[in-house]
Design an enzyme around this catalytic site. Structure first.
Site, PDB file in Angstrom:
ATOM      1  CD  GLU A   1      -2.871  -1.013   2.390  1.00 57.73           C
ATOM      2  OE1 GLU A   1      -4.054  -0.705   2.235  1.00 57.73           O
ATOM      3  OE2 GLU A   1      -2.377  -1.295   3.485  1.00 57.73           O
TER       4      GLU A   1
ATOM      5  CB  CYS B   1       3.081   7.217   3.486  1.00 52.80           C
ATOM      6  SG  CYS B   1       3.631   5.949   4.637  1.00 52.80           S
TER       7      CYS B   1
ATOM      8  CB  CYS C   1       7.963  -5.537   8.300  1.00 47.86           C
ATOM      9  SG  CYS C   1       9.414  -4.830   9.133  1.00 47.86           S
TER      10      CYS C   1
ATOM     11  CB  CYS D   1       7.540  -3.081  15.923  1.00 50.26           C
ATOM     12  SG  CYS D   1       9.176  -2.661  15.284  1.00 50.26           S
TER      13      CYS D   1
ATOM     14  CB  CYS E   1       4.112  -2.305  13.622  1.00 47.21           C
ATOM     15  SG  CYS E   1       4.138  -2.029  11.839  1.00 47.21           S
TER      16      CYS E   1
ATOM     17  CD  GLU F   1      14.022  -0.650   8.930  1.00 41.51           C
ATOM     18  OE1 GLU F   1      13.240  -0.313   9.832  1.00 41.51           O
ATOM     19  OE2 GLU F   1      14.857   0.141   8.437  1.00 41.51           O
TER      20      GLU F   1
ATOM     21  CB  SER G   1      10.844   6.001   8.826  1.00 40.31           C
ATOM     22  OG  SER G   1      10.562   5.593  10.135  1.00 40.31           O
TER      23      SER G   1
ATOM     24  CG  LEU H   1      14.111   6.476  20.515  1.00 39.39           C
ATOM     25  CD1 LEU H   1      15.310   5.667  20.060  1.00 39.39           C
ATOM     26  CD2 LEU H   1      14.579   7.859  20.969  1.00 39.39           C
ATOM     27  CG  HIS H   2       8.396   3.790  18.514  1.00 39.30           C
ATOM     28  ND1 HIS H   2       8.033   5.028  18.042  1.00 39.30           N
ATOM     29  CD2 HIS H   2       8.435   2.972  17.430  1.00 39.30           C
ATOM     30  CE1 HIS H   2       7.865   4.955  16.726  1.00 39.30           C
ATOM     31  NE2 HIS H   2       8.102   3.739  16.328  1.00 39.30           N
TER      32      HIS H   2
ATOM     33  CB  CYS I   1       2.667   5.282   8.749  1.00 35.97           C
ATOM     34  SG  CYS I   1       2.925   6.316   7.317  1.00 35.97           S
TER      35      CYS I   1
HETATM   36  N1  SAH Z   1      10.048   0.140   9.329  1.00 33.33           N
HETATM   37  C1  SAH Z   1      10.283   1.531   9.391  1.00 33.33           C
HETATM   38  C2  SAH Z   1       9.375   2.337   8.507  1.00 33.33           C
HETATM   39  C3  SAH Z   1       7.951   1.870   8.401  1.00 33.33           C
HETATM   40  S1  SAH Z   1       6.996   2.052   9.875  1.00 33.33           S
HETATM   41  C4  SAH Z   1      10.205   2.015  10.826  1.00 33.33           C
HETATM   42  O1  SAH Z   1       9.816   1.252  11.679  1.00 33.33           O
HETATM   43  O2  SAH Z   1      10.578   3.148  11.059  1.00 33.33           O
HETATM   44  C5  SAH Z   1       6.689   3.795   9.841  1.00 33.33           C
HETATM   45  C6  SAH Z   1       6.348   4.373  11.204  1.00 33.33           C
HETATM   46  O3  SAH Z   1       5.038   3.967  11.627  1.00 33.33           O
HETATM   47  C7  SAH Z   1       7.308   3.931  12.296  1.00 33.33           C
HETATM   48  O4  SAH Z   1       7.700   5.010  13.099  1.00 33.33           O
HETATM   49  C8  SAH Z   1       6.459   2.975  13.048  1.00 33.33           C
HETATM   50  O5  SAH Z   1       6.946   2.770  14.318  1.00 33.33           O
HETATM   51  C9  SAH Z   1       5.111   3.638  12.993  1.00 33.33           C
HETATM   52  N2  SAH Z   1       4.001   2.792  13.406  1.00 33.33           N
HETATM   53  C10 SAH Z   1       3.897   1.458  13.309  1.00 33.33           C
HETATM   54  N3  SAH Z   1       2.725   1.030  13.809  1.00 33.33           N
HETATM   55  C11 SAH Z   1       2.056   2.132  14.242  1.00 33.33           C
HETATM   56  C12 SAH Z   1       0.797   2.351  14.839  1.00 33.33           C
HETATM   57  N4  SAH Z   1      -0.039   1.349  15.076  1.00 33.33           N
HETATM   58  N5  SAH Z   1       0.457   3.617  15.169  1.00 33.33           N
HETATM   59  C13 SAH Z   1       1.279   4.650  14.883  1.00 33.33           C
HETATM   60  N6  SAH Z   1       2.466   4.507  14.293  1.00 33.33           N
HETATM   61  C14 SAH Z   1       2.868   3.264  13.981  1.00 33.33           C
HETATM   62 FE1  SF4 Z   2       8.604  -3.264  10.567  1.00 33.37          FE
HETATM   63 FE2  SF4 Z   2       8.666  -0.610  11.011  1.00 33.37          FE
HETATM   64 FE3  SF4 Z   2       6.452  -2.071  11.570  1.00 33.37          FE
HETATM   65 FE4  SF4 Z   2       8.641  -2.348  13.084  1.00 33.37          FE
HETATM   66  S1  SF4 Z   2       7.395  -0.483  12.846  1.00 33.37           S
HETATM   67  S2  SF4 Z   2       7.364  -4.034  12.276  1.00 33.37           S
HETATM   68  S3  SF4 Z   2      10.254  -2.144  11.556  1.00 33.37           S
HETATM   69  S4  SF4 Z   2       7.328  -1.713   9.548  1.00 33.37           S
END
Ligand code: SAH
Ligand code: SF4
Length: 365
Positions: free
Chosen positions: A99, A120, A127, A131, A134, A175, A206, A230-231, A348
């Site tokens: 997407e 985006c 992936c 995480c 996500c 990623e 990112s 970072l989170h 995202c």
């Molecule tokens: N894999 C890379 C880029 C794709 S994720 C990364 O992790 O940075 C893009 C962003 O969306 C990241 O900052 C990710 O942590 C965030 N993200 C993932 N799941 C999310 C959610 N449920 N709510 C808000 N942001 C989220």
């Molecule tokens: Fe992959 Fe980024 Fe989602 Fe983590 S936040 S699972 S690295 S897409």
């Protein structure tokens, strides 16, 4: 090797032309202007087929058509949200789905006159990093996108929306830094005057914190922006929600960021999703502020977008305001990003393979 081989569906035996740079266009003994001419047909005139390239000799057109395809993906579904955000679901030539999300500038963030149009985009199918919060990682990793598949998302979104994208964030599925070579080749095509002509400063990559790739990027001459997901400001918090932290803990990640900062002289962004009861306490905010001050990084606070089937929640507005207040008191530049497109699960981090696969036949009928 510049990119991983793509599994091709039986019907899609032709190589993807968008994977190539003009220097690689297979025209032996042709004068250089011919390659420029073809690039112009592809990227400026957006020719749908080689046959349409009327300024080329017919024999070339026929030859290119036998060997290559110009089509990397097709639109499987498009959804609009009330805030004018649009989500595109693409079907790649092997049937895999990814997407992209088109996000118009928010007047509140960029001023009434902003004509910023952000896309985006995805860099992988699925992936591998898993995480916990996500959607993209829930069903694991399937494959890397090729450079042409990355570029094609922009071209197809522009066609579908009859508009021009001028800002890119690599924050869709996957990623990006785990698909480094394909990403960089795609960025070269996106940047090039003969390509899409979007400047590196309008491109943000990112990463969840792939330390070796961040160091590699620090030595790379391309002037793209880097955002670190970072989170969590400590290993204790990050370990709980981001498995990658066990491999590259916070201290190593911050050291890589410091090296990046020293070499690139570019502002880094820390993305920080606020998740209720997980990472939103004032102690984390204080430590986050310390990291940000040390690296002179900006902080992007993102209210967590609920993902179906996951137990995480968005904190209350008061709690998010308190977190932001701690950063503000320490003079750390921070924005709270209001997620767009939540009504269509397009923000995202909400791109989930299984869900879209399961929905697909239903929506198409
Ligand atoms: N894999 C890379 C880029 C794709 S994720 C990364 O992790 O940075 C893009 C962003 O969306 C990241 O900052 C990710 O942590 C965030 N993200 C993932 N799941 C999310 C959610 N449920 N709510 C808000 N942001 C989220
Ligand atoms: Fe992959 Fe980024 Fe989602 Fe983590 S936040 S699972 S690295 S897409």
């Amino acid at each position: 090797m510049t990119h991983a081989p793509r599994p091709l569906a039986p019907s899609a035996t032709k190589a993807l032309f968008l994977d190539l740079l003009p220097d690689e266009y297979p025209l032996t003994d042709a004068p250089p202007f011919r390659k420029r001419q073809i690039a112009e047909w592809v990227f400026k005139k957006r020719a749908a087929s080689f046959t349409d390239m009327s300024s080329l000799p017919a024999a070339w057109r026929a030859d290119l058509d036998i060997r290559f395809t110009l089509r990397a993906l097709e639109l499987a579904r498009s959804q609009g949200a009330t805030d004018a955000t649009r989500k595109f679901l693409w079907r790649l030539n092997d049937g895999a789905l990814v997407e992209s999300v088109l996000i118009p500038a928010s007047p509140a963030l960029y001023g009434e006159t902003s004509d910023r149009l952000t896309l985006c985009i995805s860099t992988q199918v699925g992936c591998a990093y898993g995480c916990r919060f996500c959607a993209s990682g829930l069903d694991g990793f399937r494959r890397n996108l090729s450079p042409g598949e990355i570029v094609a998302q922009i071209m197809a979104a522009e066609t579908a929306s009859a508009s021009r994208v001028n800002n890119l964030v690599f924050m869709g599925m996957g990623e990006p830094l785990a698909n480094y070579d394909n990403l960089m080749r795609a960025i070269d095509i996106i940047n090039a005057p003969w390509g899409l002509g979007i400047g590196a400063r309008h491109i943000t990559v990112s990463t969840s914190g792939l330390v070796p790739a961040i160091l590699r990027l620090a030595d790379d001459p391309r002037q793209i922006r880097l955002a670190i997901s970072l989170h969590g400001a400590t290993d204790e918090v990050r370990d709980r929600i981001m498995p990658i932290n066990r491999k590259y803990p916070v201290a190593d990640l911050m050291e890589a960021c410091a090296q990046y900062r020293a070499k690139k002289h570019r502002v880094l962004t820390f993305e920080y999703i606020l998740i209720d009861g997980i990472n939103d306490d004032p102690a984390q905010a204080r430590l986050l502020a310390e990291h940000a001050r040390r690296l002179r990084a900006k902080v992007n606070l993102i209210p967590y977008n609920p993902v179906h089937g996951l137990r995480f929640r968005t904190p209350s507005d008061a709690r998010m305001a308190a977190f932001a207040g701690v950063l503000e008191a320490r003079r750390v530049p921070a924005t709270v990003r209001r997620e767009k497109g939540t009504g269509i699960d397009a923000a995202c981090g909400q791109l989930r393979l299984k869900t879209i696969r399961a929905e697909e036949p239903k929506r198409r009928s």
